[in-house]
Motif scaffolding. Structure first.
Motif, PDB file in Angstrom:
ATOM      1  N   THR A 153       0.832  -1.203   0.000  1.00 60.65           N
ATOM      2  CA  THR A 153       0.000   0.000   0.000  1.00 60.65           C
ATOM      3  C   THR A 153       0.867   1.253   0.000  1.00 60.65           C
ATOM      4  O   THR A 153       0.559   2.228  -0.682  1.00 60.65           O
ATOM      5  CB  THR A 153      -0.945  -0.019   1.222  1.00 60.65           C
ATOM      6  OG1 THR A 153      -1.778  -1.173   1.114  1.00 60.65           O
ATOM      7  CG2 THR A 153      -1.815   1.212   1.283  1.00 60.65           C
TER       8      THR A 153
ATOM      9  N   LYS B  33      -5.658   1.401   8.952  1.00 61.77           N
ATOM     10  CA  LYS B  33      -6.462   0.298   9.485  1.00 61.77           C
ATOM     11  C   LYS B  33      -6.148   0.092  10.961  1.00 61.77           C
ATOM     12  O   LYS B  33      -5.018   0.199  11.372  1.00 61.77           O
ATOM     13  CB  LYS B  33      -6.138  -1.000   8.743  1.00 61.77           C
ATOM     14  CG  LYS B  33      -6.733  -1.037   7.366  1.00 61.77           C
ATOM     15  CD  LYS B  33      -6.239  -2.287   6.644  1.00 61.77           C
ATOM     16  CE  LYS B  33      -4.815  -2.089   6.165  1.00 61.77           C
ATOM     17  NZ  LYS B  33      -4.230  -3.192   5.476  1.00 61.77           N
TER      18      LYS B  33
ATOM     19  N   ASP C 250      -5.448  -1.661  -5.105  1.00 61.35           N
ATOM     20  CA  ASP C 250      -4.922  -2.199  -3.847  1.00 61.35           C
ATOM     21  C   ASP C 250      -5.862  -3.304  -3.377  1.00 61.35           C
ATOM     22  O   ASP C 250      -6.987  -3.022  -2.987  1.00 61.35           O
ATOM     23  CB  ASP C 250      -4.819  -1.074  -2.806  1.00 61.35           C
ATOM     24  CG  ASP C 250      -3.904  -1.449  -1.659  1.00 61.35           C
ATOM     25  OD1 ASP C 250      -3.496  -2.627  -1.582  1.00 61.35           O
ATOM     26  OD2 ASP C 250      -3.598  -0.568  -0.836  1.00 61.35           O
TER      27      ASP C 250
HETATM   28 MG    MG Z   1      -2.137  -2.726   2.033  1.00 59.19          MG
END
Ligand code: MG
Ligand code: ATP
Lengths: 327, 271
Positions: free
Chosen positions: A47, B271, A164
């Motif tokens: 990412t 995240k 992604d």
């Molecule tokens: Mg990722």
């Protein structure tokens, strides 16, 4: 022509508590018409690389060009020729139709409404969601919504498209459609399709070339076939009783380069999958397992997969890696 | 790449249009945004009437007409970028050629157009029910009304950039701001000036909020028929506030973009 050029790209994240080297001198090139896969476990840096290439993030050092433009110095030019979608996004306006949503995104690129409408029809046909176009977004199923995101990433007819984990959490049918589209878009429209994934199957099936990445470093880049055939070591699968799970690190076994152990509680079996330095170690391992009172039901030599290429270099599989690296 | 006015204009129009469509596509939104101010202003108007303050009923109704915009600025403008950050939309905005300024201005324009019907609904209903002593509309009134909106949405732009920096959820900050600002800015009663019930120190704080100056000016044109000659200091102040908040907001935004690209966590939720 190389649509993506990455040279010695490094990115360090500094937080109060720690310093993370997310990308460590990464270099690669991707041509037009290529489906390129960045394959690696969680926290590998996939990412981060995509964020730098899409101009969201600055590199700490090194250089990257997209469509010949520098992602730092010519970010605005890069932005006009790229598309992006991520499976973790939840983008769009719920109370607006799918068609209007796509039109809105086309306006971010200044497309004329007539061209935008044509693109919307084409993309909806390719991804088979024409009948969903006039429904409000919140009424769409997850699968359709995800397909819509893929369509959105292509709305501006981009030279390079970054995805992604595009098929993460997608239903089987949608994922199949999307993968077919990726190949078509690369081959017919000469786009560069750049995907980050930790799905080996996907990487093997649709990528012309794959870069295997771990802890910010590229371990290997080649076609999936070459990557697998470069692994000249045998891959062996032992099916044992649950006692096989006692061995928590297969590299403890003599002659094992790396491997994984999966316990199947239901059938009360364990699957020990290892890469051996040489076939002669097969007998030795059988001896060791016998000494440890592990019953071997069955063993066989397997065709290597891309994960085996990863294991042969890192010693562990994706799952083990993800457990050991704090993400 | 040169600044492209066509792209800028297309983005403004698209963002404004989507905002209006999205507002009216959501029945709950209509209920809250038309119903809320209508109920509050009607309740207050009744209260003023029974308390023997009939001239104040007009304040309540005018306040209801403006409260809808204030609600829209806080709940839809100020929180928007932090929602966009959470959903991944901000990522798309940043990595597309669309200027962020165009998106914010489009959002404001859409918010103003979308709120107009509910504001008018409150004013008409209130006027029919209570027949407050409104002066006939003048150019000054229109000017002040527009400046108030610009200053209010300018505040929205500044807040929406600010929210990206704060680690608290946008909803929490909104909750914390809504009542105090509504109170201080005197949407439903004069919070500054001769008829204000508030101590002077609090009035001074209230006067820093553009909405306070806007409400004060609106009341003075609508109920005391004051014109440009009396109101020009207010108008100048309002204009200065509008320009400053938009300027600060947009500056902050370009700073956020730069800083976000360095740190990696202002523009996207990890995240
Ligand atoms: Mg990722
Ligand atoms: N903004 C940030 N601040 C601090 N650390 C970060 C930031 N972004 C990423 N990292 C760290 O950099 C490393 C690489 O993360 P990245 O998200 O690129 O991995 P990934 O390969 O995409 O993993 P996944 O499969 O989980 O998506 C991780 O250790 C991550 O915690």
């Amino acid at each position: 022509m190389a649509n993506v050029v990455v040279e010695n790209l490094t990115r360090v994240f500094e937080t109060k508590s720690r310093k993370v080297l997310a990308l460590d001198k990464v270099s690669l090139e991707v041509r037009s018409g290529e489906v390129f896969g960045l394959l690696g476990p969680n926290g590998a840096g996939k990412t981060t690389l995509i964020r730098i290439l899409t101009t969201l993030l600055l590199p700490t050092s090194g250089r990257a060009l997209v469509g010949g433009y520098d992602v730092v110095k010519e970010a605005k030019k890069v932005r006009g020729i790229i598309g992006f979608s991520s499976s973790s996004e939840r983008v769009g306006f719920d109370f607006v139709t799918a068609r209007r949503n796509l039109w809105f995104f086309s306006q971010l690129y200044g497309l004329s409404t007539s061209i935008a409408n044509r693109r919307i029809e084409e993309l909806a046909a390719l991804l088979e969601f024409q009948d969903q176009l006039d429904r409000k977004l919140y009424t769409l199923t997850t699968g359709y919504r995800q397909r819509l995101n893929i369509a959105r990433a292509l709305i501006n007819d981009p030279l390079v498209v970054f995805f992604d984990e595009p098929t993460n959490g997608m239903d089987v049918f949608s994922a199949k459609k999307v993968r077919e589209l990726f190949v078509k878009e690369a081959k017919i429209n000469s786009r560069t399709m750049f995907l980050a994934t930790h799905n080996m199957f996907e990487a093997e099936e649709i990528c012309d070339r794959v870069a295997i990445i771990d802890k910010g470093r590229i371990l290997a880049i080649d076609t999936p076939e070459n990557l697998k055939s470069s692994l000249s070591k045998p891959v062996v699968l032992f099916e044992t009783d649950v006692a096989g799970a006692q061995i928590d690190d297969p590299t403890q076994l003599e002659g094992v380069v790396g491997g994984t152990i999966r316990v199947d509680d239901e059938n009360e079996t364990a699957k020990i999958r290892v890469i051996l330095r040489d076939e002669i170690f097969l007998e030795k391992i059988l001896d060791i397992l016998e000494k440890r009172r592990v019953r071997v039901y069955n063993y066989q030599i397997l065709e290597p997969t891309l994960e085996d290429v990863f294991i042969s270099q890192v010693g562990a599989g994706f799952a083990e890696r993800e457990r050991s690296v704090e993400v | 790449m040169r600044f492209s006015f066509t792209l800028w204009a297309k983005v403004v129009i698209a963002r404004a249009l989507i905002r209006v469509i999205a507002m009216y596509g959501d029945p709950l939104w209509i209920l809250v945004n038309v119903g809320g101010p209508l109920l509050t202003s009607t309740a207050l108007a009744f209260l003023y009437r029974f308390a023997g303050l009939p001239q104040f009923t007009g304040f309540a109704i005018l306040g209801g007409g403006i409260a809808a915009y204030w609600g829209n600025v806080l709940w839809s403008m100020a929180s928007q970028l932090s929602w966009d950050k959470r959903s991944g939309m901000l990522y798309l905005y940043i990595t597309s050629p669309a200027p962020l300024t165009a998106l914010l201005i489009g959002m404001s324009l859409g918010g103003i157009l979308g709120t107009l019907p509910s504001s008018i609904a409150v004013l008409i209903t209130g006027t029919l029910l209570f027949k407050p002593p409104f002066s006939p509309p003048t150019i000054t009134l229109v000017l002040i009304f527009m400046l108030t909106l610009v200053a209010l949405y300018g505040m929205g732009i500044a807040l929406s950039s600010l929210y990206l920096f704060l680690s608290r959820e946008a909803e929490e900050i909104n909750e914390a701001l809504y009542e105090p600002v509504s109170f201080l800015s005197g949407i439903y009663f004069p919070s500054i000036g001769r008829s204000s019930p508030l101590p002077i120190a609090i009035q001074a704080v209230a006067a820093l909020i553009p909405l306070t100056i806007g409400m004060d000016s609106l009341r003075r044109t609508v109920f005391y028929a004051e014109g440009l000659s009396e109101l020009w200091p207010n108008i100048a102040l309002l204009a200065a506030m509008a320009v400053t908040s938009i300027y600060i907001g947009l500056k902050m935004l370009s700073y956020i973009e730069r800083r976000g690209r360095e740190t990696g966590d202002i523009l996207v939720t990890l995240k």
